[in-house]
Structure formats: C-alpha cells, structure tokens
Design a protein around this motif. Structure first.
Motif, mmCIF file in Angstrom:
data_model
loop_
_atom_site.group_PDB
_atom_site.id
_atom_site.type_symbol
_atom_site.label_atom_id
_atom_site.label_comp_id
_atom_site.label_asym_id
_atom_site.label_seq_id
_atom_site.Cartn_x
_atom_site.Cartn_y
_atom_site.Cartn_z
ATOM 1 N N GLY A 224 0.947 9.425 -59.656
ATOM 2 C CA GLY A 224 1.563 8.112 -59.630
ATOM 3 C C GLY A 224 2.692 7.943 -58.636
ATOM 4 O O GLY A 224 3.229 6.841 -58.513
ATOM 5 N N LEU A 225 3.065 9.005 -57.908
ATOM 6 C CA LEU A 225 4.138 8.896 -56.925
ATOM 7 C C LEU A 225 3.557 8.891 -55.518
ATOM 8 O O LEU A 225 2.624 9.649 -55.230
ATOM 9 N N PRO A 226 4.085 8.058 -54.623
ATOM 10 C CA PRO A 226 3.542 8.004 -53.250
ATOM 11 C C PRO A 226 3.776 9.303 -52.501
ATOM 12 O O PRO A 226 4.842 9.916 -52.601
ATOM 13 N N THR A 227 2.773 9.732 -51.755
ATOM 14 C CA THR A 227 2.828 10.961 -50.962
ATOM 15 C C THR A 227 2.342 10.662 -49.553
ATOM 16 O O THR A 227 1.365 9.936 -49.370
ATOM 17 N N ILE B 149 -10.483 11.371 -48.837
ATOM 18 C CA ILE B 149 -9.671 11.388 -50.045
ATOM 19 C C ILE B 149 -10.538 11.019 -51.256
ATOM 20 O O ILE B 149 -11.337 10.087 -51.176
ATOM 21 N N PRO B 150 -10.392 11.716 -52.394
ATOM 22 C CA PRO B 150 -11.183 11.359 -53.586
ATOM 23 C C PRO B 150 -10.930 9.922 -54.036
ATOM 24 O O PRO B 150 -9.891 9.319 -53.722
ATOM 25 N N ASP B 151 -11.861 9.377 -54.783
ATOM 26 C CA ASP B 151 -11.787 7.973 -55.207
ATOM 27 C C ASP B 151 -10.624 7.703 -56.158
ATOM 28 O O ASP B 151 -10.205 6.546 -56.300
ATOM 29 N N SER B 152 -10.117 8.732 -56.850
ATOM 30 C CA SER B 152 -9.020 8.525 -57.793
ATOM 31 C C SER B 152 -7.673 8.353 -57.105
ATOM 32 O O SER B 152 -6.658 8.144 -57.768
ATOM 33 N N PHE B 153 -7.637 8.429 -55.762
ATOM 34 C CA PHE B 153 -6.415 8.224 -54.995
ATOM 35 C C PHE B 153 -6.422 6.808 -54.419
ATOM 36 O O PHE B 153 -7.451 6.338 -53.928
ATOM 37 N N THR B 154 -5.279 6.140 -54.457
ATOM 38 C CA THR B 154 -5.163 4.859 -53.773
ATOM 39 C C THR B 154 -4.952 5.102 -52.282
ATOM 40 O O THR B 154 -4.326 6.090 -51.889
ATOM 41 N N ASN B 155 -5.484 4.211 -51.428
ATOM 42 C CA ASN B 155 -5.360 4.407 -49.989
ATOM 43 C C ASN B 155 -5.460 3.056 -49.286
ATOM 44 O O ASN B 155 -5.692 2.024 -49.929
ATOM 45 N N SER B 156 -5.293 3.084 -47.992
ATOM 46 C CA SER B 156 -5.347 1.854 -47.183
ATOM 47 C C SER B 156 -6.293 2.045 -45.999
ATOM 48 O O SER B 156 -5.976 1.673 -44.877
ATOM 49 N N PHE B 157 -7.442 2.666 -46.222
ATOM 50 C CA PHE B 157 -8.416 2.901 -45.150
ATOM 51 C C PHE B 157 -9.239 1.642 -44.876
ATOM 52 O O PHE B 157 -9.401 0.800 -45.763
ATOM 53 N N PRO B 158 -9.795 1.507 -43.643
ATOM 54 C CA PRO B 158 -9.633 2.418 -42.499
ATOM 55 C C PRO B 158 -8.305 2.222 -41.786
ATOM 56 O O PRO B 158 -7.733 1.133 -41.799
ATOM 57 N N ILE B 159 -7.823 3.284 -41.147
ATOM 58 C CA ILE B 159 -6.584 3.248 -40.373
ATOM 59 C C ILE B 159 -6.946 3.122 -38.901
ATOM 60 O O ILE B 159 -7.786 3.870 -38.392
ATOM 61 N N LYS B 160 -6.301 2.171 -38.217
ATOM 62 C CA LYS B 160 -6.653 1.859 -36.838
ATOM 63 C C LYS B 160 -5.490 2.186 -35.903
ATOM 64 O O LYS B 160 -4.332 2.213 -36.313
ATOM 65 N N GLY B 161 -5.835 2.427 -34.609
ATOM 66 C CA GLY B 161 -4.814 2.701 -33.610
ATOM 67 C C GLY B 161 -5.420 2.981 -32.257
ATOM 68 O O GLY B 161 -6.633 2.806 -32.047
ATOM 69 N N ARG B 162 -4.579 3.434 -31.328
ATOM 70 C CA ARG B 162 -5.034 3.740 -29.976
ATOM 71 C C ARG B 162 -4.379 5.024 -29.502
ATOM 72 O O ARG B 162 -3.208 5.285 -29.782
ATOM 73 N N ILE C 59 -0.642 7.808 -49.809
ATOM 74 C CA ILE C 59 -1.607 7.757 -50.901
ATOM 75 C C ILE C 59 -0.868 7.957 -52.229
ATOM 76 O O ILE C 59 0.283 8.394 -52.253
ATOM 77 N N GLU C 60 -1.555 7.632 -53.318
ATOM 78 C CA GLU C 60 -1.044 7.894 -54.664
ATOM 79 C C GLU C 60 -2.175 8.480 -55.493
ATOM 80 O O GLU C 60 -3.281 7.938 -55.513
ATOM 81 N N ALA C 61 -1.886 9.578 -56.155
ATOM 82 C CA ALA C 61 -2.872 10.205 -57.034
ATOM 83 C C ALA C 61 -2.741 9.607 -58.429
ATOM 84 O O ALA C 61 -1.654 9.628 -59.012
ATOM 85 N N MET C 62 -3.813 9.085 -58.960
ATOM 86 C CA MET C 62 -3.778 8.408 -60.259
ATOM 87 C C MET C 62 -4.207 9.305 -61.405
ATOM 88 O O MET C 62 -3.994 8.961 -62.568
ATOM 89 N N GLU C 63 -4.818 10.461 -61.102
ATOM 90 C CA GLU C 63 -5.267 11.372 -62.144
ATOM 91 C C GLU C 63 -4.867 12.799 -61.782
ATOM 92 O O GLU C 63 -4.952 13.206 -60.626
ATOM 93 N N ARG C 64 -4.446 13.553 -62.793
ATOM 94 C CA ARG C 64 -4.092 14.960 -62.571
ATOM 95 C C ARG C 64 -5.349 15.798 -62.327
ATOM 96 O O ARG C 64 -6.452 15.407 -62.703
ATOM 97 N N GLY C 65 -5.166 16.961 -61.702
ATOM 98 C CA GLY C 65 -6.288 17.871 -61.516
ATOM 99 C C GLY C 65 -6.265 18.540 -60.162
ATOM 100 O O GLY C 65 -5.321 18.405 -59.379
ATOM 101 N N ASP C 66 -7.330 19.288 -59.874
ATOM 102 C CA ASP C 66 -7.514 19.965 -58.587
ATOM 103 C C ASP C 66 -8.502 19.158 -57.741
ATOM 104 O O ASP C 66 -9.563 18.755 -58.228
ATOM 105 N N TYR C 67 -8.170 18.983 -56.475
ATOM 106 C CA TYR C 67 -9.017 18.183 -55.590
ATOM 107 C C TYR C 67 -9.189 18.895 -54.251
ATOM 108 O O TYR C 67 -8.278 19.582 -53.783
ATOM 109 N N GLN C 68 -10.363 18.691 -53.655
ATOM 110 C CA GLN C 68 -10.667 19.216 -52.328
ATOM 111 C C GLN C 68 -10.804 18.046 -51.355
ATOM 112 O O GLN C 68 -11.519 17.080 -51.632
ATOM 113 N N ILE C 69 -10.108 18.121 -50.227
ATOM 114 C CA ILE C 69 -10.268 17.148 -49.146
ATOM 115 C C ILE C 69 -10.933 17.895 -47.991
ATOM 116 O O ILE C 69 -10.312 18.754 -47.373
#
Length: 452
Positions: A86-89, A111-124, A137-147
């Motif tokens: 629940g804390l921004p990272t 990023i797993p679906d249980s994380f909030t995000n703002s994709f896609p990210i654009k730039g040059r 991102i913010e993780a909404m559920e506890r646990g182990d995750y692989q990216i």
C-alpha cells in the motif's frame, strides 16, 4: 485460436518481438486511398493505383533504416527487493541506445497485476545516450513476486513503423506488511499511551524493577524515599520502579474465513498483521519475549519466543506471506497446541473476529485451562456496517427492520462477550484505524498493572 494467430496477437499486446505499423502510417494510407478513389473517377487505371500503393508501402520501409537495431538497445531495472503493502515505491529503468539514431519509445514493465501502475510509459532517447526512467508503483497484496520481462516499443523520426522487443530482466520482490504504525510507535510512543485515557500507572510499593533515584515530588509514596541518598544530598530522594521486563507475550493471528472481510484499507487480516507487528515492537523494545502464531484450521506459522528488537525481523519473515484461508478457524486445536508449546505464563493476545469467536463453545473449555496460567486478551475490528445500521434513522419499514435486526445482533454479541469476560477472558473491539493503538495501549496497561 491457432498457435500462429496467438503469437501474432501477443505481439500486438506488447509481447514477444515484431514490427508494427503506426497510426501515422495507417493515416497516410487512408488519405492516399481516398485520393486514389477520387482519381479513379477521372479514368485512372486500377493497376496504376495498386502500383502507387505498393510504391508508398515499400518507400515507408526506408524509415526502418533510420531507427536503431535491436542489438543496439539494452535495458536494466533497479528495484528494491522489499517493499511495503500500500505504500508507493519507485522503480528505475535504465535504457541505453548505442546507435547513432534517436528514437521515441513506450514500454510496459512485467509488473504483476496486483500492483498499481501507469503504463505505458513514453519518452525519447537520443543516439548514443542512456536514459533513466523512474516510475511509481504500489503493491496491494503481500507475498513474493517475480518481475521477469520488460516489453519495449520504439520508432524513428518519421514514425511510420514501430519495432517491438522484449528484455529479460529478472528481479525478485518481497511485499511485506505496512510498517507505518510500527515506525510511528518508535518515533512517538506517547501517542499510543494516551489513547482512551490509558496512562502509565504507579506500581505497588517496591514492586517491579528498580529504575533510578530521583528527586521526591508531591504525590510520590513516602515509603519509596531513599533515606541514604537523602542524607548524602540533603534533599529528599525517592526510588523509582518500572514494570518488570522479560515477560512473555504470545500473539495469535487468526487467518480464518472471517478475517478476509474487506475494510477501507485491505482486509481484517492485513490490519491484524500490522497491529501485531506494532505490539511486538513495543514488547521487544520493553525487553519482553515475543512469540507469534498464525492459524486457521491448523497452525500455519509458529515463531518461538525471542528477545531484542532484532527478533522483529524473524517474526516479519515468518508471517509476511500468510493469507486468509476459505475455512472456519479451529480455535480448539490451536489453543490445545499452544498449551504444549507455551509453558511459561504469558499474555495471550489474539487478533480475531469477536462475533465469531464468542460462539465457539469448544474454545471456552481450553481457555478456562489456559486462564489458570496465562492472561488472555482478544482484539477485533468493529463491524462498521452493523454500527451504521444501528445508528440509521428508521425512515422506512425496511430500514426499521434492518435496524432492529442489527440491534438484536449487537445485544447477542454483548451478552456472549459478558459470559466470556465473567470467566476472566477480556475482549475488546476497535475501529480499523485505531486497532494498533488500542492493542498497544492495553498491552502497556496490563504490564503497568503487573497482571502477569
């Protein structure tokens, strides 16, 4: 869907590798098609129109030569191995462009679906440079995750075609409970003492551990005066005592079905874990021994008693990934198990649903035995829906019926709680945001009163 079609579809969904037409190229062909249709009405042959379309199509492929090759691009991800629920990272992605051509990009991280995000990210990115992109991102559920992967698309200056590739970057992320309340306790423990008027109480004369000698003030017990120091300093001095340290605290976490009820921030189990860690911090800082037990139908996790603030990490590693089970909790079995592993007198602090627990007659039999050796306290979250129904004005017949049923449930719960409290088994309920404060306040109050 066949395998080939599925692979093609995956490429359009930011997966795998490939080359895709951009919106700009599609608009160009759309305008050309309209123009050719107009020209066809003036006698232009269809063969010439098709030839012109093919010429434009193959001419657009020249755009690919002015974009970096895939081997000229590399990516790296920097992410903390541990983040709180629940804390921004912040996550940093570093993309290197080793070609002479600049590019416009957009990417989606794996990023797993249980994380909030703002994709896609654009730039040059300019040619021959390295760009560092930071996103939150913010993780909404506890646990182990692989990216594992990062999906990247880029196009050249003309922007007629877009290349797509996938970077394999493996990172392991551990999402632990929110420790905000634990940090607040370490920064300002006094807030946790003053909730609902709970304050440090005086001990029985001469009981507890000797703390220090200080000047006598109005209100001190004259029997605590240190006459030797008074004679030396020619000033009335008194002995100060504090509750004995080294007591045993056993925290019980219910992971049964009712603990999965959703609250404003997470569910009951999430709030219980965060509150349990805050109580454990307070006890360990005071020099007490803390053990932790998580259960549902059987014991899921048991951490033996330990002392010192470093023991908090042992507890955290053991319980950070416990989940709610879709079963009823077996209180009798866990209390029977506790009787075998906790021989020394301790405070049994259970986080559970009070309304469910008071209906378990089998648990009362075990607790009567444990009560002879241990001090039992249950802490639960108030049912806000029930309170709202009780406080709601009965403006309609339906609301009046709901209000009366809610009042009846509240009366039944109070009657059952009173039956347990008559056996010396204390039960309290607190609001969601006051659960940790209430639990710590009662713990300190029990220690101050020397109930152990």
């Amino acid at each position: 869907m066949t395998k080939s079609l599925k692979n093609l579809w995956d490429r359009f969904l930011f997966l795998d590798r490939g080359i895709l037409p951009t919106t700009r190229l599609i608009l160009v062909f759309l305008l050309l098609s309209i123009g050719f249709l107009v020209l066809s009405s003036f006698g232009f042959s269809w063969g010439l129109i098709i030839a012109l379309n093919l010429f434009v199509l193959f001419g657009s492929l020249v755009d690919l030569f002015f974009s970096p090759r895939k081997k000229d691009l590399s990516a790296n991800r920097k992410v903390s191995s541990e983040m709180e629920r629940g804390l921004p990272t912040l996550i940093e992605v570093e993309i290197s462009n080793n070609s002479i051509y600049g590019l416009s990009y957009r990417f989606v991280d794996g990023i797993p679906d249980s994380f909030t995000n703002s994709f896609p990210i654009k730039g040059r990115i300019s040619g021959g440079t390295t760009s560092r992109i930071t996103y939150q991102i913010e993780a909404m559920e506890r646990g182990d995750y692989q990216i594992k992967r990062l999906f990247f698309r880029y196009k050249s200056v003309l922007g007629l075609w877009e290349k797509q590739l996938t970077f394999t970057i493996e990172d392991h992320v551990k999402v632990i409970p929110d420790l905000s309340e634990t940090r607040q306790y370490l920064e300002n423990a006094q807030k946790f003492l003053l909730y609902q008027g709970v304050k440090i109480r005086k001990q029985q004369t001469g009981t507890g551990e000797f703390s220090k000698i200080r000047s006598y003030v109005v209100g001190d017990d004259p029997r605590t005066i240190n006459w030797r120091q008074t004679a030396k300093l020619h000033e009335v001095m008194t002995n100060e005592y504090e509750p004995e340290h080294g007591k045993y605290i056993t925290i019980l976490l219910d992971c049964g079905r009712m603990m999965g009820a959703e609250l404003e921030k997470g569910n009951r189990l999430e709030r219980a874990i965060e509150s349990a860690l805050t109580v454990a911090t307070a006890a360990l800082q005071n020099g007490d021994y803390v053990s932790m037990l998580a259960f549902s139908t059987n014991v899921k996790v048991f951490v033996p008693a330990g002392k010192g603030i470093t023991h908090l990490q042992t507890i955290l590693k053991a319980i950070y990934n416990v989940k709610v089970d879709a079963v009823e909790s077996n209180y009798g079995a866990v209390l029977s198990y506790l009787e075998t592993v906790q021989k020394k007198r301790s405070l049994l602090l259970m986080f559970s649903d009070v309304q469910t627990f008071v209906r378990e007659e089998s648990a009362l039999v075990y607790l009567r035995k444990l009560r002879k050796r241990h001090y039992f306290l249950m802490v639960g979250v108030e049912d806000e829906t029930l309170n709202q129904r009780i406080n709601e004005k009965p403006t309609t017949i339906q609301k009046a019926m709901l209000k009366s049923m809610a009042q009846q449930q509240m009366l039944v719960k109070k009657r059952e709680k009173q039956k347990w409290e008559n056996q010396g088994l204390m039960m309290i309920e607190a609001k969601e945001d006051k659960l940790a404060v209430t639990a710590v306040s009662y713990y300190i109050d029990i220690m101050n009163r020397n109930l152990l």
